[in-house]
Design a protein around this motif. Structure first.
Motif, PDB file in Angstrom:
ATOM      1  N   LYS A  67      30.868  71.844  -1.053  1.00 25.50           N
ATOM      2  CA  LYS A  67      29.426  72.341  -1.563  1.00 25.50           C
ATOM      3  C   LYS A  67      29.512  73.738  -2.136  1.00 25.50           C
ATOM      4  O   LYS A  67      30.372  74.516  -1.835  1.00 25.50           O
ATOM      5  CB  LYS A  67      28.598  72.036  -0.288  1.00 25.50           C
ATOM      6  CG  LYS A  67      28.424  70.851   0.359  1.00 25.50           C
ATOM      7  CD  LYS A  67      27.446  70.890   1.416  1.00 25.50           C
ATOM      8  CE  LYS A  67      27.724  71.563   2.773  1.00 25.50           C
ATOM      9  NZ  LYS A  67      26.803  71.376   3.938  1.00 25.50           N
ATOM     10  N   PHE A  68      28.494  73.940  -3.020  1.00 21.63           N
ATOM     11  CA  PHE A  68      28.542  75.182  -3.777  1.00 21.63           C
ATOM     12  C   PHE A  68      27.126  75.531  -4.111  1.00 21.63           C
ATOM     13  O   PHE A  68      26.308  74.749  -4.095  1.00 21.63           O
ATOM     14  CB  PHE A  68      29.572  75.237  -5.037  1.00 21.63           C
ATOM     15  CG  PHE A  68      29.002  74.467  -6.040  1.00 21.63           C
ATOM     16  CD1 PHE A  68      28.189  74.547  -7.231  1.00 21.63           C
ATOM     17  CD2 PHE A  68      29.357  72.921  -6.145  1.00 21.63           C
ATOM     18  CE1 PHE A  68      27.704  73.643  -7.978  1.00 21.63           C
ATOM     19  CE2 PHE A  68      29.083  72.088  -7.055  1.00 21.63           C
ATOM     20  CZ  PHE A  68      28.189  72.503  -8.182  1.00 21.63           C
ATOM     21  N   GLY A  69      26.989  76.788  -4.380  1.00 20.88           N
ATOM     22  CA  GLY A  69      25.660  77.288  -4.713  1.00 20.88           C
ATOM     23  C   GLY A  69      24.890  77.711  -3.390  1.00 20.88           C
ATOM     24  O   GLY A  69      25.207  77.758  -2.561  1.00 20.88           O
ATOM     25  N   PHE A  70      23.678  78.436  -3.915  1.00 23.96           N
ATOM     26  CA  PHE A  70      22.809  79.132  -2.635  1.00 23.96           C
ATOM     27  C   PHE A  70      21.419  78.903  -3.292  1.00 23.96           C
ATOM     28  O   PHE A  70      21.016  79.084  -4.319  1.00 23.96           O
ATOM     29  CB  PHE A  70      23.514  80.452  -2.646  1.00 23.96           C
ATOM     30  CG  PHE A  70      22.285  81.200  -1.693  1.00 23.96           C
ATOM     31  CD1 PHE A  70      22.284  81.035  -0.340  1.00 23.96           C
ATOM     32  CD2 PHE A  70      21.404  82.052  -2.289  1.00 23.96           C
ATOM     33  CE1 PHE A  70      21.360  81.903   0.160  1.00 23.96           C
ATOM     34  CE2 PHE A  70      20.547  82.832  -1.565  1.00 23.96           C
ATOM     35  CZ  PHE A  70      20.689  82.726  -0.187  1.00 23.96           C
ATOM     36  N   THR A  71      20.558  78.518  -2.123  1.00 19.70           N
ATOM     37  CA  THR A  71      19.063  78.408  -2.663  1.00 19.70           C
ATOM     38  C   THR A  71      18.044  79.632  -1.774  1.00 19.70           C
ATOM     39  O   THR A  71      18.339  79.428  -0.572  1.00 19.70           O
ATOM     40  CB  THR A  71      18.413  77.125  -2.485  1.00 19.70           C
ATOM     41  OG1 THR A  71      19.253  76.257  -3.194  1.00 19.70           O
ATOM     42  CG2 THR A  71      17.116  77.121  -2.900  1.00 19.70           C
ATOM     43  N   ASN A  72      17.780  80.464  -2.315  1.00 20.92           N
ATOM     44  CA  ASN A  72      17.109  81.424  -1.536  1.00 20.92           C
ATOM     45  C   ASN A  72      15.646  80.928  -1.358  1.00 20.92           C
ATOM     46  O   ASN A  72      15.048  80.691  -1.948  1.00 20.92           O
ATOM     47  CB  ASN A  72      17.149  82.863  -2.352  1.00 20.92           C
ATOM     48  CG  ASN A  72      16.377  84.108  -1.561  1.00 20.92           C
ATOM     49  OD1 ASN A  72      15.708  83.670  -0.396  1.00 20.92           O
ATOM     50  ND2 ASN A  72      16.249  85.169  -2.243  1.00 20.92           N
ATOM     51  N   ILE A  73      15.519  80.956   0.037  1.00 20.54           N
ATOM     52  CA  ILE A  73      14.121  80.427   0.433  1.00 20.54           C
ATOM     53  C   ILE A  73      13.067  81.603   0.235  1.00 20.54           C
ATOM     54  O   ILE A  73      11.798  80.947   0.453  1.00 20.54           O
ATOM     55  CB  ILE A  73      14.320  80.049   2.045  1.00 20.54           C
ATOM     56  CG1 ILE A  73      14.470  81.415   2.978  1.00 20.54           C
ATOM     57  CG2 ILE A  73      15.276  79.018   2.328  1.00 20.54           C
ATOM     58  CD1 ILE A  73      14.408  80.812   4.401  1.00 20.54           C
ATOM     59  N   ASN A  74      13.251  82.615  -0.024  1.00 22.44           N
ATOM     60  CA  ASN A  74      12.235  83.479  -0.392  1.00 22.44           C
ATOM     61  C   ASN A  74      12.043  83.670  -1.495  1.00 22.44           C
ATOM     62  O   ASN A  74      11.234  84.741  -2.075  1.00 22.44           O
ATOM     63  CB  ASN A  74      12.506  84.762   0.458  1.00 22.44           C
ATOM     64  CG  ASN A  74      12.592  84.912   1.842  1.00 22.44           C
ATOM     65  OD1 ASN A  74      11.798  84.221   2.417  1.00 22.44           O
ATOM     66  ND2 ASN A  74      13.794  85.416   2.441  1.00 22.44           N
ATOM     67  N   ARG A  75      12.789  82.954  -2.442  1.00 25.09           N
ATOM     68  CA  ARG A  75      12.506  82.952  -3.957  1.00 25.09           C
ATOM     69  C   ARG A  75      11.070  82.837  -4.446  1.00 25.09           C
ATOM     70  O   ARG A  75      10.384  82.056  -3.916  1.00 25.09           O
ATOM     71  CB  ARG A  75      13.553  82.394  -4.775  1.00 25.09           C
ATOM     72  CG  ARG A  75      13.569  82.285  -6.293  1.00 25.09           C
ATOM     73  CD  ARG A  75      14.173  81.288  -6.811  1.00 25.09           C
ATOM     74  NE  ARG A  75      14.219  81.254  -8.239  1.00 25.09           N
ATOM     75  CZ  ARG A  75      14.281  82.137  -9.231  1.00 25.09           C
ATOM     76  NH1 ARG A  75      15.196  83.103  -8.787  1.00 25.09           N
ATOM     77  NH2 ARG A  75      14.216  81.905 -10.679  1.00 25.09           N
ATOM     78  N   LYS A  76      10.329  83.632  -5.291  1.00 22.57           N
ATOM     79  CA  LYS A  76       9.297  83.442  -5.982  1.00 22.57           C
ATOM     80  C   LYS A  76       9.533  82.909  -7.412  1.00 22.57           C
ATOM     81  O   LYS A  76      10.057  83.592  -8.140  1.00 22.57           O
ATOM     82  CB  LYS A  76       8.297  84.560  -6.197  1.00 22.57           C
ATOM     83  CG  LYS A  76       7.857  85.151  -4.581  1.00 22.57           C
ATOM     84  CD  LYS A  76       7.178  86.330  -4.755  1.00 22.57           C
ATOM     85  CE  LYS A  76       6.641  86.587  -3.295  1.00 22.57           C
ATOM     86  NZ  LYS A  76       5.911  88.115  -3.077  1.00 22.57           N
ATOM     87  N   GLU A  77       8.827  81.925  -7.648  1.00 23.10           N
ATOM     88  CA  GLU A  77       8.898  81.221  -8.907  1.00 23.10           C
ATOM     89  C   GLU A  77       7.660  81.589  -9.782  1.00 23.10           C
ATOM     90  O   GLU A  77       6.655  81.330  -9.477  1.00 23.10           O
ATOM     91  CB  GLU A  77       9.043  79.633  -8.722  1.00 23.10           C
ATOM     92  CG  GLU A  77      10.210  79.164  -8.558  1.00 23.10           C
ATOM     93  CD  GLU A  77      11.301  79.301  -9.784  1.00 23.10           C
ATOM     94  OE1 GLU A  77      10.970  79.470 -10.957  1.00 23.10           O
ATOM     95  OE2 GLU A  77      12.421  79.187  -9.403  1.00 23.10           O
ATOM     96  N   TYR A  78       7.922  82.287 -10.901  1.00 22.88           N
ATOM     97  CA  TYR A  78       6.638  82.517 -11.867  1.00 22.88           C
ATOM     98  C   TYR A  78       6.667  81.605 -13.063  1.00 22.88           C
ATOM     99  O   TYR A  78       7.570  81.155 -13.907  1.00 22.88           O
ATOM    100  CB  TYR A  78       6.877  84.120 -12.381  1.00 22.88           C
ATOM    101  CG  TYR A  78       6.518  85.035 -11.267  1.00 22.88           C
ATOM    102  CD1 TYR A  78       5.432  85.585 -11.154  1.00 22.88           C
ATOM    103  CD2 TYR A  78       7.777  85.527 -10.319  1.00 22.88           C
ATOM    104  CE1 TYR A  78       5.234  86.503  -9.994  1.00 22.88           C
ATOM    105  CE2 TYR A  78       7.274  86.253  -9.326  1.00 22.88           C
ATOM    106  CZ  TYR A  78       6.106  87.356  -9.285  1.00 22.88           C
ATOM    107  OH  TYR A  78       6.026  88.135  -8.263  1.00 22.88           O
ATOM    108  N   GLN A  79       5.303  81.433 -13.358  1.00 21.63           N
ATOM    109  CA  GLN A  79       5.283  80.618 -14.684  1.00 21.63           C
ATOM    110  C   GLN A  79       5.097  81.557 -15.923  1.00 21.63           C
ATOM    111  O   GLN A  79       4.383  82.479 -15.760  1.00 21.63           O
ATOM    112  CB  GLN A  79       3.794  79.912 -14.588  1.00 21.63           C
ATOM    113  CG  GLN A  79       3.435  79.068 -15.638  1.00 21.63           C
ATOM    114  CD  GLN A  79       4.521  78.011 -15.975  1.00 21.63           C
ATOM    115  OE1 GLN A  79       4.866  77.175 -15.147  1.00 21.63           O
ATOM    116  NE2 GLN A  79       4.649  77.647 -17.355  1.00 21.63           N
ATOM    117  N   GLY A  80       5.959  81.540 -16.734  1.00 18.58           N
ATOM    118  CA  GLY A  80       6.123  82.392 -17.683  1.00 18.58           C
ATOM    119  C   GLY A  80       5.213  82.133 -18.928  1.00 18.58           C
ATOM    120  O   GLY A  80       5.183  80.895 -19.414  1.00 18.58           O
ATOM    121  N   ILE A  81       4.335  82.889 -19.406  1.00 14.33           N
ATOM    122  CA  ILE A  81       3.517  82.705 -20.685  1.00 14.33           C
ATOM    123  C   ILE A  81       3.959  83.867 -21.768  1.00 14.33           C
ATOM    124  O   ILE A  81       3.868  84.801 -21.500  1.00 14.33           O
ATOM    125  CB  ILE A  81       2.300  82.817 -20.417  1.00 14.33           C
ATOM    126  CG1 ILE A  81       1.815  81.681 -19.491  1.00 14.33           C
ATOM    127  CG2 ILE A  81       1.497  82.670 -21.810  1.00 14.33           C
ATOM    128  CD1 ILE A  81       0.500  81.735 -18.814  1.00 14.33           C
TER     129      ILE A  81
END
Length: 149
Positions: free
Chosen positions: A63-77
């Motif tokens: 298995k590979f990769g990592f998902t940060n549970i505290n990440r904030k996703e921004y909608q870019g404009i």
């Protein structure tokens, strides 16, 4: 000819092999299942992905990769998108979250970030969650104001 004496055409039907009906049939004894072993038993079914006890492929591959549970996703404009809205008359001098939602550039629960791609000629007062440094400089250079929520 009547219903009681109808028969299929000659040679159209083959006799099936009668398996496990005694030694004289030629298919008695092991009933075409070979000799002892798991596959000869009734009820045998091979699990999907089973490789005979060898470590299966889906367990050999890491298995590979990592998902940060505290990440904030921004909608870019981008700035050029804002300029096109000004040109079409959809926005005038202020830009906030409600106006962006009304123009379908963001959804109501989105965090919005203004990105610096493109050119902004209009003087706009923009209030969103985040700005890139180039976007903030371009907004202020056009005479506008960049405020964070």
């Amino acid at each position: 000819m009547s219903l009681h004496n109808l028969t299929p055409a000659e040679g159209s039907i083959k006799k099936g092999k009668r398996i496990a009906r005694g030694e004289g049939s030629g298919k008695g004894g092991t009933a075409t299942r070979g000799h002892n072993g798991q596959k000869s038993r009734s009820g045998y079914s091979k699990k999907i992905g089973f490789e005979g006890g060898q470590m299966p492929l889906q367990r050999r591959v890491p298995k590979f990769g990592f998902t940060n549970i505290n990440r904030k996703e921004y909608q870019g404009i981008n700035l050029d998108k804002l300029q096109s809205l000004v040109d079409s008359g959809k926005i005038t001098d202020t830009v906030n979250l409600d106006i962006l939602i009304a123009n379908r550039l963001a959804r109501k629960n989105d965090l919005v970030k203004i990105l610096g791609n493109g050119e902004l000629k209009a003087k706009l007062n923009i209030t969103v969650h985040k700005f890139t440094a180039t976007a903030k400089a371009a907004i202020e250079a056009a005479g506008g104001e960049a405020a964070t929520l």
